[in-house]
Design a protein around this motif. Structure first.
Motif, PDB file in Angstrom:
ATOM      1  N   THR A 200       0.815  -1.217   0.000  1.00 42.14           N
ATOM      2  CA  THR A 200       0.000   0.000   0.000  1.00 42.14           C
ATOM      3  C   THR A 200       0.849   1.267   0.000  1.00 42.14           C
ATOM      4  O   THR A 200       0.305   2.360  -0.096  1.00 42.14           O
ATOM      5  CB  THR A 200      -0.921   0.038   1.237  1.00 42.14           C
ATOM      6  OG1 THR A 200      -0.109   0.001   2.427  1.00 42.14           O
ATOM      7  CG2 THR A 200      -1.874  -1.150   1.241  1.00 42.14           C
ATOM      8  N   ARG A 201       2.166   1.124   0.107  1.00 39.03           N
ATOM      9  CA  ARG A 201       3.035   2.295   0.257  1.00 39.03           C
ATOM     10  C   ARG A 201       3.941   2.472  -0.960  1.00 39.03           C
ATOM     11  O   ARG A 201       4.749   1.600  -1.265  1.00 39.03           O
ATOM     12  CB  ARG A 201       3.892   2.173   1.514  1.00 39.03           C
ATOM     13  CG  ARG A 201       4.675   3.432   1.842  1.00 39.03           C
ATOM     14  CD  ARG A 201       5.528   3.247   3.076  1.00 39.03           C
ATOM     15  NE  ARG A 201       6.585   2.269   2.845  1.00 39.03           N
ATOM     16  CZ  ARG A 201       7.462   1.875   3.761  1.00 39.03           C
ATOM     17  NH1 ARG A 201       7.368   2.342   4.984  1.00 39.03           N
ATOM     18  NH2 ARG A 201       8.385   0.997   3.459  1.00 39.03           N
ATOM     19  N   ALA A 219       2.447  13.961   6.490  1.00 39.50           N
ATOM     20  CA  ALA A 219       1.747  12.679   6.438  1.00 39.50           C
ATOM     21  C   ALA A 219       2.497  11.674   5.565  1.00 39.50           C
ATOM     22  O   ALA A 219       2.574  10.484   5.901  1.00 39.50           O
ATOM     23  CB  ALA A 219       0.328  12.888   5.914  1.00 39.50           C
ATOM     24  N   LEU A 220       3.062  12.144   4.468  1.00 40.21           N
ATOM     25  CA  LEU A 220       3.825  11.255   3.593  1.00 40.21           C
ATOM     26  C   LEU A 220       5.117  10.801   4.267  1.00 40.21           C
ATOM     27  O   LEU A 220       5.466   9.619   4.228  1.00 40.21           O
ATOM     28  CB  LEU A 220       4.135  11.963   2.266  1.00 40.21           C
ATOM     29  CG  LEU A 220       2.931  12.244   1.351  1.00 40.21           C
ATOM     30  CD1 LEU A 220       3.344  13.113   0.166  1.00 40.21           C
ATOM     31  CD2 LEU A 220       2.318  10.939   0.853  1.00 40.21           C
ATOM     32  N   ARG A 223       4.877   8.056   6.780  1.00 35.90           N
ATOM     33  CA  ARG A 223       4.750   6.711   6.209  1.00 35.90           C
ATOM     34  C   ARG A 223       6.028   6.242   5.525  1.00 35.90           C
ATOM     35  O   ARG A 223       6.052   5.164   4.920  1.00 35.90           O
ATOM     36  CB  ARG A 223       3.602   6.675   5.206  1.00 35.90           C
ATOM     37  CG  ARG A 223       2.229   6.897   5.792  1.00 35.90           C
ATOM     38  CD  ARG A 223       1.158   6.759   4.730  1.00 35.90           C
ATOM     39  NE  ARG A 223       1.164   5.435   4.112  1.00 35.90           N
ATOM     40  CZ  ARG A 223       0.457   5.103   3.027  1.00 35.90           C
ATOM     41  NH1 ARG A 223      -0.317   6.017   2.445  1.00 35.90           N
ATOM     42  NH2 ARG A 223       0.534   3.889   2.523  1.00 35.90           N
ATOM     43  N   ILE A 225       7.501   7.740   2.931  1.00 38.32           N
ATOM     44  CA  ILE A 225       7.373   7.971   1.494  1.00 38.32           C
ATOM     45  C   ILE A 225       8.150   9.224   1.123  1.00 38.32           C
ATOM     46  O   ILE A 225       7.982  10.286   1.741  1.00 38.32           O
ATOM     47  CB  ILE A 225       5.893   8.138   1.091  1.00 38.32           C
ATOM     48  CG1 ILE A 225       5.100   6.888   1.458  1.00 38.32           C
ATOM     49  CG2 ILE A 225       5.758   8.440  -0.388  1.00 38.32           C
ATOM     50  CD1 ILE A 225       3.596   7.041   1.265  1.00 38.32           C
TER      51      ILE A 225
END
Length: 302
Positions: A200-201, A219-220, A223, A225
């Motif tokens: 999912t990433r 937020a990214l 995770r 990212i």
């Protein structure tokens, strides 16, 4: 069987897709008849943008059959499951580029799409994630809103590094692109072939300045990212006014950012289907189902 002039699936593509479709209508002893003919009818309708009633009967049979099948597949998430399997196979073969680009495109809503209720009226939970029940997947206002162009709808999409679609969310045309980023990324779910949790990433998210707010960046990063998003000019000016208190500017991989155009090319390709370039569907879930069907067509070629 439809003639080649009306087909969008090659024989090889159909051989991959057909086993993933439901085999019956939920009643024992009543299998679906001629799946390919009906699916080709659905694709032909969106490719040409004609009314359902105008489907050539000699090629596709009764138009009601194609419409009912499309409505059923939209409600039960059939095309999402087909896309998930095609993505899983591509990822297992190392053919998915996880440098993901995100953007949105706006389309006009035809009067046939807006004659049920006023777009301001709430119609449901306002979300259309794959794992929700059909009634919860219809967004508020049927995904139609008022923007500068009138009554419009937006397709928010995430594509891989080669411009192939991974996720799609439909909202009203007035919705801010960045506000839907979390929903778009949540829609990325690629199962594993064999054991393991779905992926999912992405490795990175490439997006334009509409996604540059610090909330989205944090937020990214939370995770893990990589963020490839330029800052808006007013954000740069505000940081400079604060001097040393403004902090350091976020880094930008300019070479990676040059790859963002793949999402624009994806939208240009998707809008070659006239039924996607203009929205004629009253329900957002049926419109989105056609977007996912087009994505399945792309990934079935891989």
């Amino acid at each position: 069987m439809t003639t080649s002039r009306y087909r969008v699936f090659s024989d090889d593509q159909w051989a991959r897709v057909e086993p993933l479709l439901p085999s019956n209508a939920g009643r024992r002893g009543h299998p679906f008849g001629d799946n390919r003919r009906v699916v080709e009818a659905i694709a032909y309708r969106y490719r040409t943008g004609i009314a359902w009633r105008d489907l050539p009967r000699e090629e596709f049979g009764p138009w009601q059959t194609a419409w009912k099948r499309h409505r059923r597949y939209a409600a039960d998430g059939t095309w999402d499951r087909v896309l998930a399997r095609l993505l899983a196979e591509a990822d297992a073969a190392g053919k998915v580029d996880w440098a993901v680009s995100v953007d949105a495109t706006i389309t006009r809503a035809h009067q046939h799409a807006t004659n049920t209720t006023r777009p301001e009226q709430d119609t449901g939970a306002g979300s259309n994630h794959r794992n929700q029940l059909p009634a919860e997947r219809e967004p508020a206002g049927h995904g139609i809103g008022r923007s500068r162009g009138g009554l419009t709808t937006k397709i928010h999409a995430a594509v891989d590094g080669r411009g192939r679609p991974l996720a799609a969310v439909v909202t009203g045309g007035h919705r801010n692109d960045g506000a839907v980023l979390a929903a778009v990324l949540a829609d990325i779910r690629v199962p594993r072939i064999g054991p393991g949790r779905p992926r999912t990433r992405p490795d990175s998210v490439i997006a334009d300045k509409a996604y540059s707010a610090g909330t989205y960046r944090r937020a990214l990063r939370a995770r893990g990212i990589a963020v490839v998003i330029p800052q808006k000019s007013d954000e740069i000016a505000a940081r400079k006014r604060r001097g040393s208190r403004g902090g350091r500017p976020p880094g930008l991989d300019t070479d990676a950012y040059k790859r963002r155009n793949v999402v624009e090319r994806h939208f240009a390709l998707a809008k070659q289907w006239r039924g996607l370039a203009t929205r004629y569907d009253k329900l957002a879930i049926t419109y989105r189902a056609a977007v996912i069907l087009a994505a399945c067509l792309i990934w079935s070629r891989i």
